[in-house]
Design a protein around this motif. Structure first.
Motif, PDB file in Angstrom:
ATOM      1  N   ARG A 114     -12.763  16.309  50.993  1.00 30.52           N
ATOM      2  CA  ARG A 114     -11.342  16.631  51.146  1.00 30.52           C
ATOM      3  C   ARG A 114     -10.551  15.522  51.848  1.00 30.52           C
ATOM      4  N   ASN A 133      -2.809  30.868  55.766  1.00 33.70           N
ATOM      5  CA  ASN A 133      -2.381  32.218  55.383  1.00 33.70           C
ATOM      6  C   ASN A 133      -3.148  33.269  56.172  1.00 33.70           C
ATOM      7  N   ASP A 180       4.079  30.071  53.667  1.00 31.87           N
ATOM      8  CA  ASP A 180       5.247  29.728  52.842  1.00 31.87           C
ATOM      9  C   ASP A 180       6.034  28.581  53.483  1.00 31.87           C
ATOM     10  N   ARG A 193       5.880  21.926  41.955  1.00 32.62           N
ATOM     11  CA  ARG A 193       4.851  22.823  42.495  1.00 32.62           C
ATOM     12  C   ARG A 193       4.363  23.650  41.309  1.00 32.62           C
ATOM     13  N   ASP A 253      -1.086  26.291  46.243  1.00 28.93           N
ATOM     14  CA  ASP A 253      -0.930  25.121  47.123  1.00 28.93           C
ATOM     15  C   ASP A 253      -1.122  23.841  46.323  1.00 28.93           C
ATOM     16  N   ASP A 312      -3.752  19.075  46.044  1.00 31.77           N
ATOM     17  CA  ASP A 312      -4.116  20.442  46.439  1.00 31.77           C
ATOM     18  C   ASP A 312      -4.364  20.401  47.946  1.00 31.77           C
ATOM     19  N   LEU A 313      -3.628  21.254  48.648  1.00 29.81           N
ATOM     20  CA  LEU A 313      -3.764  21.245  50.112  1.00 29.81           C
ATOM     21  C   LEU A 313      -5.166  21.688  50.492  1.00 29.81           C
ATOM     22  N   LYS A 347     -11.938  16.693  46.519  1.00 37.18           N
ATOM     23  CA  LYS A 347     -12.371  17.861  47.321  1.00 37.18           C
ATOM     24  C   LYS A 347     -13.870  17.747  47.579  1.00 37.18           C
ATOM     25  N   HIS A 350       1.257  34.963  55.785  1.00 40.67           N
ATOM     26  CA  HIS A 350       1.817  34.427  54.548  1.00 40.67           C
ATOM     27  C   HIS A 350       3.132  33.700  54.776  1.00 40.67           C
ATOM     28  N   ASN A 386      -7.867  23.619  52.586  1.00 44.52           N
ATOM     29  CA  ASN A 386      -8.060  24.826  53.397  1.00 44.52           C
ATOM     30  C   ASN A 386      -6.747  25.537  53.710  1.00 44.52           C
ATOM     31  N   PHE A 387      -5.884  25.568  52.765  1.00 43.31           N
ATOM     32  CA  PHE A 387      -4.588  26.215  52.967  1.00 43.31           C
ATOM     33  C   PHE A 387      -4.749  27.717  53.212  1.00 43.31           C
ATOM     34  N   LYS A 388      -5.782  28.253  52.596  1.00 42.21           N
ATOM     35  CA  LYS A 388      -6.034  29.685  52.741  1.00 42.21           C
ATOM     36  C   LYS A 388      -6.150  30.064  54.226  1.00 42.21           C
TER      37      LYS A 388
END
Ligand SMILES: Nc1nc2c(ncn2[C@@H]2O[C@H](COP(=O)(O)OP(=O)(O)OP(=O)(O)O)[C@@H](O)[C@H]2O)c(=O)[nH]1
Length: 751
Positions: free
Chosen positions: A472, A358, A367, A389, A393, A350-351, A468, A363, A353-355
């Motif tokens: 992380r 975005n 992507d 996938r 993420d 799980d990536l 996490k 977005h 702080n991917f949010k």
């Protein structure tokens, strides 16, 4: 394949090939017999032979003449020759007279054949009866008329038989040819492709194509001559499935029909999907003499089916297998025994702080980053491994065929996980800006043969959550103890949701006092009493509420309770500011400000009397947005306090930009104050910073006189802790305030 002619075509063909043969044979026999004839003085016969050959030669060469004219001439030659021969050598050449009717029935039709037969019979009768030829019949040696009659009758009988046989044979042949022509015309106009190849018994020899229809030529772009004689193998190409070819060869080997779908190729090399029905064509024996192939272009159907398959089993954004395909492959891998293939492992990624990507870059950039992750993952693992996938993420790598020894297999799986983490960490250029991808990876090894793919995935997921929680960007191997923690958490989530619905949660208030011990406000603290009388601590259930999202409704409930509590205190003459904890998740809700306004409007509580305690976690992410929202709320009159100040990673530069009112010193810094040097140093610097920024300070966890004295001596922070007050239920607090008449002082301090 020979093109199909009608019977007239065949007659012409036979006639054309007959003439040169007759010429050669006639010439040879004439040359052989001429000396004998001349020796005997039979020069008219020799002359007749020569004239007949010349005549036939002329018929052969004059191809421009109509066919029937040429045949009649030929018949005339044969007739004249047979009469001449009978005149010169007698009954020995009687068989020649059968020539005209038979040749007429083969080359023309029944009617001219009958005419020829009658003519020959009459000639025979005439020549015999007049004594020009000797037709001796025992008993009637001296009666040439009767002998001629007998000979003519015999001749006619056999002549009729032979003529009718030939004629009927040709009539049947003519009908069959007409039917064949019809079938052939239909086949050549079919939309399905038809190919006929000659069957060659040896498995690996080429089966030469003898017929193709127009549909085949249209679809493949070949000309007929380019295909005829070529091997059937010309239909296959680089992408043709070898298993399908083997299936075809096996069917051919056993003379059986088969249906297959295969990739075939046009002349220009472009591939298309062909649905092929292969049938053996046998005549007299069991063995096929030909193979008939009927094919249909099914490219559209296959393309649509492939597209549906891709959508069902592959992730559209990255092209990687999706959860469904992963689960299928995982289930298949688990069915194989480790002794055969070694152990399997799952890496759950799980990536981190991917949010933020975005939120900060949009977005589309998010992507693109996911696409890069997919590429790097595929580049890092073996081709035989599966990279999938399975959501936002989240990626999963299925490693198969690890060592059968669990220790070695875990070591290898962890090693691959670290390699992946390093590969993803390499700087990446995203829309012109550098970015480092952090990833948390949980590793689970399938040790229990009975475990399902879901079990294994859940274990890896659990380990990933631990990674996490560990801060992380790390790798954690699953241990069975983790699962019970997870199950405990899930039960807790369910119970908490139930407790909220049943109104079992309560609010307690803990007073904050000034240097003189006078109450100056209170913090609202949630309490969860269980049915069994035990109390669940907030540090246990708040993180559960945060991770499950329950914190949002819980936070709204707490705010409403705070407003009601302030009004109750006000009604009893003890108005005082109340501090409420606001979780980062709740604060980030897009409608948070609206929710607050709604609650204030519903309850009528004054916003100026509310202090929102936010943690430093709020300040890590999305600082600009957080500051904007704080200003909106501050405009309403709400004040802000940074809870547990010093425990996080506050960006100090931003502190000045926020509408802050207060800093709270975490109780862990107060714990050893004033005895521990470093803790005390932190407290001192927080006090100094707060003084510098003009902020009020509240120190939590004050349990001893020394702590209180230290704070009083160093700037006079407000204090909260067991030394002064434990958290109390609202009614209890109101009672206490009334009893101690401290309310007067509080009002004076804050009024
Ligand atoms: N760009 C993009 N974002 C997606 C897609 N699917 C889900 N997301 C976003 O991915 C984010 C996943 O965030 P989380 O994994 O919950 O949180 P995170 O920020 O990665 O934080 P941690 O996982 O706790 O480190 C959410 O913001 C989703 O909106 C997608 O197809 N494209």
């Amino acid at each position: 394949m020979v093109s199909i002619k009608d019977i007239a075509g065949w007659r012409e063909r036979i006639f054309s090939s007959l003439l040169p043969i007759v010429l050669v044979v006639g010439t040879v026999s004439t040359i052989a017999i001429v000396p004998f004839l001349l020796q005997r003085g039979m020069w008219p016969v020799a002359l007749a032979d020569a004239i007949a050959l010349g005549w036939i030669f002329a018929i052969w060469r004059l191809k421009g003449l109509p066919y029937t004219v040429r045949v009649f001439h030929f018949l005339a030659v044969v007739y004249v020759l047979s009469v001449a021969l009978m005149l010169s050598i007698g009954a020995a050449s009687l068989s020649y007279l059968l020539g005209p009717p038979l040749i007429a029935s083969i080359l023309l039709s029944l009617r001219p054949a009958i005419v020829a037969l009658i003519l020959c019979a009459v000639s025979l009768l005439g020549l015999g009866a007049t004594g020009h030829i000797s037709l001796s019949v025992p008993g009637w040696e001296h009666d040439p008329v009767k002998a001629a009659l007998v000979a003519a009758l015999n001749y006619t009988t056999i002549g009729v038989m032979l003529t009718l046989i030939c004629s009927n044979l040709l009539k049947g042949l003519s009908l069959s040819l007409a039917e064949l022509q019809l079938t052939s015309a239909a086949v050549s106009r079919l939309n399905d492709m038809v190919v006929i190849a000659k069957a060659v018994a040896h498995r690996n020899s080429a089966q030469p194509i003898t017929f193709v229809n127009k549909a085949f030529l249209r679809r493949t772009g070949y000309a007929r001559e380019e295909v005829l004689g070529q091997s059937l193998r010309m239909l296959q190409g680089p992408d043709t499935d070898q298993a399908v070819i083997t299936c075809i060869l096996e069917a051919m080997g056993s003379n059986k029909p088969c249906n297959v779908e295969l990739v075939s190729y046009t002349k220009s090399g472009s591939a298309f999907w062909l649905e092929l029905e292969l049938m053996p064509f046998t005549q007299s024996s069991e063995v096929a003499t030909h193979w008939v192939l009927v094919g249909r272009d099914i490219t559209e159907r296959r393309t649509a089916a492939d597209a549906i398959h891709r959508l069902a089993f592959y992730d559209v954004l990255t092209g990687l297998p999706n959860r469904r395909l992963l689960m299928e492959r995982l289930a298949a891998a688990l069915e194989e025994t480790p002794a055969n293939r070694g152990l399997n492992a799952i890496l759950y990624l799980d990536l981190d702080n991917f949010k933020n990507v975005n939120d900060a870059r949009g977005h589309a950039v998010g992507d693109a980053l996911l696409g890069h992750v997919a590429t790097r993952l595929n580049q890092t693992v073996r081709n035989s491994d599966t990279v999938a996938r399975i959501g936002g993420d989240e990626f999963v790598v299925l490693l198969g065929g690890l060592d059968a020894n669990p220790s070695v297999a875990s070591y290898v799986a962890l090693d691959v996980a670290h390699t992946i983490r390093t590969a993803l960490a390499a700087p990446l250029d995203l829309a012109g800006q550098p970015y480092n991808i952090g990833v948390s990876i949980g590793v689970a090894l399938c040790l229990d043969a009975r475990a399902s793919s879901h079990d294994l995935l859940r274990e890896a997921d659990t380990a990933m959550y631990r990674a996490k929680a560990n801060g992380r960007n790390g790798v954690v191997l699953f241990e069975s103890a983790m699962l019970s923690e997870t199950q405990y958490k899930l039960t807790m989530e369910r119970d908490l949701a139930q407790a909220m619905n049943n109104g079992e949660l309560t609010m307690h208030l803990q007073l904050q006092v000034d240097r003189l011990g006078v109450p100056a406000g209170a913090e609202l603290l949630m309490r969860w009493p269980r049915a069994d009388g035990t109390m669940v601590r907030p540090d246990i259930f708040i993180p559960v509420a945060e991770s499950s999202g329950l914190i949002v409704p819980l936070g709204n409930w707490a705010l409403r309770e705070a407003c009601k509590a302030w009004l109750a205190l006000d009604r009893t003459g003890n108005p005082m500011p109340l501090s409420i904890n606001v979780s980062p998740l709740q604060f980030r809700q897009p409608d948070f400000v609206d929710q607050v306004c709604q609650i204030l409007a519903d309850t009528g509580a004054p916003p100026q009397q509310l202090i929102f305690e936010v943690t430093e976690g709020l300040l890590i992410e999305d600082i600009e947005q957080a500051i904007k929202r704080m200003h909106k709320l501050a405009a309403l009159g709400i004040r802000f306090s940074v809870d547990d100040f010093g425990t996080g990673y506050s960006n100090l530069a931003y502190l000045t930009k926020m509408p802050l009112y207060e800093l709270k010193i975490d109780k862990r810094f107060m714990h050893d104050t004033p005895h521990d040097v470093s803790g005390t140093a932190i407290v001192q610097s927080i006090l100094a910073m707060a003084g510098h920024l003009g902020l009020r300070v509240v120190a939590e966890g004050i349990e001893s006189i020394e702590q209180a004295q230290y704070l009083t001596a160093h700037g006079g922070a407000y204090m909260q802790g067991y030394l002064y007050h434990r958290p109390m239920a609202l009614e209890q607090l109101i009672q206490w305030l009334q009893d101690s008449s401290a309310s007067v002082v509080a009002t004076a301090a804050y009024g």
